[in-house]
Scaffold this active site. Structure first.
Site, PDB file in Angstrom:
ATOM      1  CE  LYS A 135     115.448 -62.742  24.525  1.00 15.71           C
ATOM      2  NZ  LYS A 135     114.073 -62.236  24.776  1.00 15.71           N
ATOM      3  N   GLY A 160     109.702 -62.395  20.690  1.00 21.28           N
ATOM      4  CA  GLY A 160     109.831 -61.250  19.806  1.00 21.28           C
ATOM      5  C   GLY A 160     110.934 -61.427  18.789  1.00 21.28           C
ATOM      6  NE  ARG A 163     105.847 -59.360  22.104  1.00 19.18           N
ATOM      7  CZ  ARG A 163     107.061 -59.698  22.540  1.00 19.18           C
ATOM      8  NH1 ARG A 163     107.373 -60.986  22.713  1.00 19.18           N
ATOM      9  NH2 ARG A 163     107.974 -58.769  22.800  1.00 19.18           N
ATOM     10  CB  SER A 194     110.059 -53.564  19.011  1.00 21.09           C
ATOM     11  OG  SER A 194     111.046 -54.579  19.115  1.00 21.09           O
ATOM     12  CD  GLN A 242     112.672 -58.065  19.573  1.00 21.54           C
ATOM     13  OE1 GLN A 242     111.495 -58.253  19.233  1.00 21.54           O
ATOM     14  NE2 GLN A 242     113.207 -58.694  20.603  1.00 21.54           N
ATOM     15  CD  GLU A 252     113.678 -57.837  27.690  1.00 18.89           C
ATOM     16  OE1 GLU A 252     113.288 -58.469  28.689  1.00 18.89           O
ATOM     17  OE2 GLU A 252     113.154 -57.961  26.571  1.00 18.89           O
ATOM     18  NE  ARG A 294     108.171 -58.032  30.237  1.00 19.98           N
ATOM     19  CZ  ARG A 294     109.307 -58.387  29.655  1.00 19.98           C
ATOM     20  NH1 ARG A 294     110.203 -57.452  29.330  1.00 19.98           N
ATOM     21  NH2 ARG A 294     109.558 -59.656  29.384  1.00 19.98           N
TER      22      ARG A 294
END
Length: 446
Positions: A39, A108, A136, A182, A184, A326, A357
């Site tokens: 991904k 995300g 988020r 993050s 990201q 993850e 989580r």
């Protein structure tokens, strides 16, 4: 919410949750698994292709909800993205423009990779997604884009929904952000920084950036597309202005998606091979090998692929999972079956993933009978006798993976919705059932 393809386009449909009883293994699994592409690689390749000069091809990409949302978002901006062939996606860049709307779902990568690209579009581009997506964190990347010259309207919490009022270019320059929630945030800015007038320099301040291997993946793929990237100074990344070149991307099998299958080898004392694994990888294969070895498995790489073999005994671990966050749900599931207490830490950022989580794992693993103490950045897990019961997935594919792993040994683990695995691996229930059968089949033949 589930999606389906209608005449080549992604269409939201309303479906009831898909309850599922995780199958229990009666014998050691013995299987070679072929999984679709990563991904993370697929998402980055799509964004880089959209920002390139000339066409690009993605070989063996991942077709799942997140990557379809990414492709749909790029189409909305004017990019030609053909995903009709599962094994070969074609992307032809075109001038980016609005008005457009991008549905991020719960992804995300879409909510953090596409806005920096939309900042150089001509016209308004709006973003929104699933209800939980609005919770988020987006503030660091929104504020960074504003400092770089973008005009953005966002929610009072600097999140979704948001609108970017593009003018066809962005000044760019230097920006300082806290990316501890993050990685990201950094990756999103770097992936589009080459298109900014002055490129982009991103400085991170704050606690360590999680999932650093994903940042290395971003830098490696940017360089492969022709970008000049300097990451020689810790927590500073510089992307020079320029033009990316369209190219062919060979997408590696999804290592994160392989985690529950590798875990099955440990739980059952079996052997699982991920076929098609490359000799060199942009994914965090070293960290994954380390954690499965620490848990009691043997990990080998040869011409057949990446193989994990187990003995049926799982070792307790005291380990930071910050670089492979993850994998936390699967590792937590294994910890409930281990030979002693485990401490998993360095993953406070996963509170902001598809769900919180850490809280979800503490609740659901505790509900099965394990002793789970929730910490700000991790979990203390003490194994105790487990009993099958309802296991909520919270629309989170990784939670479903965790339940499936425990279900190999504990009967009657009832997932409220296995359909959430379509986020990254729509065929998960089928592949998992085949994996469990592999042990029984081998036993019958032996």
């Amino acid at each position: 919410m589930p999606w389906t393809l209608v005449t080549g386009r992604l269409t939201r449909v309303t479906l009831k949750p898909v309850p599922w009883i995780a199958p229990t293994a009666s014998a050691p699994v013995q299987s070679t698994v072929s999984l679709p592409g990563s991904k993370s690689m697929t998402a980055r390749a799509l964004v880089l292709a959209a920002a390139s000069v000339g066409p690009s091809t993605l070989h063996a990409p991942l077709r799942a909800r997140d990557t379809e949302l990414m492709a749909a978002g790029l189409r909305a901006l004017g990019v030609h993205v053909s995903t009709m062939d599962d094994k070969r996606w074609e992307i032809r860049p075109r001038p980016l423009h609005g008005p457009a709307h991008v549905d991020v779902g719960l992804s995300g990568t879409v909510m953090r990779f596409v806005p920096p690209l939309a900042a150089v579009a001509n016209g308004e581009v709006t973003f929104d997604g699933d209800p939980y997506a609005r919770k988020r964190p987006m503030g660091p990347i929104i504020n960074a884009l504003r400092e770089l010259g973008a005009q953005i309207d966002a929610s009072p919490a600097d999140g979704l929904p948001l609108a970017i009022h593009g003018k066809g270019s962005l000044p760019g320059g230097e920006v300082t952000i806290d990316s501890s929630a993050s990685s990201q945030f950094v990756s999103g800015l770097l992936l589009s920084g080459v298109d900014y007038d002055h490129g982009v320099t991103v400085r991170h301040v704050g606690p360590p950036v999680p999932n650093e291997p994903h940042l290395r993946m971003t830098v490696q793929m940017l360089r492969a597309a022709g970008a000049a990237v300097d990451d020689s100074v810790k927590d500073v990344w510089v992307v020079a202005p320029g033009r990316l070149t369209g190219r062919a991307w060979q997408i590696e099998p999804d290592l994160s998606g392989a985690a529950p299958f590798f875990a099955a080898a440990l739980v059952t004392g079996g052997r699982v091979t991920l076929a098609g694994w490359p000799r060199t990888s942009v994914q965090a294969v070293g960290k994954v090998r380390e954690i499965f070895a620490a848990l009691g498995g043997s990990v080998t790489l040869d011409e057949s692929g990446l193989t994990v073999a187990g003995t049926g005994k799982i070792h307790a671990v005291d380990v930071s999972l910050g670089d492979i966050a993850e994998l936390t749900p699967v590792v937590a599931a294994l910890a409930t079956l281990a030979d002693g207490p485990s401490h998993l830490y360095g993953v406070g950022n996963i509170r902001y993933h598809e769900t919180d989580r850490l809280a979800a794992l503490a609740t659901e693993l505790g509900g099965l009978g394990a002793s789970v103490e929730e910490k700000p950045d991790g979990l203390l897990i003490t194994p105790k006798p487990l009993a099958g019961t309802q296991f909520r997935t919270y629309d989170d594919h990784r939670m479903a993976h965790a339940a499936a792993v425990i279900g190999l040994r504990v009967p009657e683990i009832h997932l409220d919705d296995v359909g959430c695995t379509a986020k990254t691996l729509p065929s998960f229930p089928h592949l998992w059932a085949d994996l469990v059968k592999s042990g029984s089949n081998n036993g019958a033949e032996g």
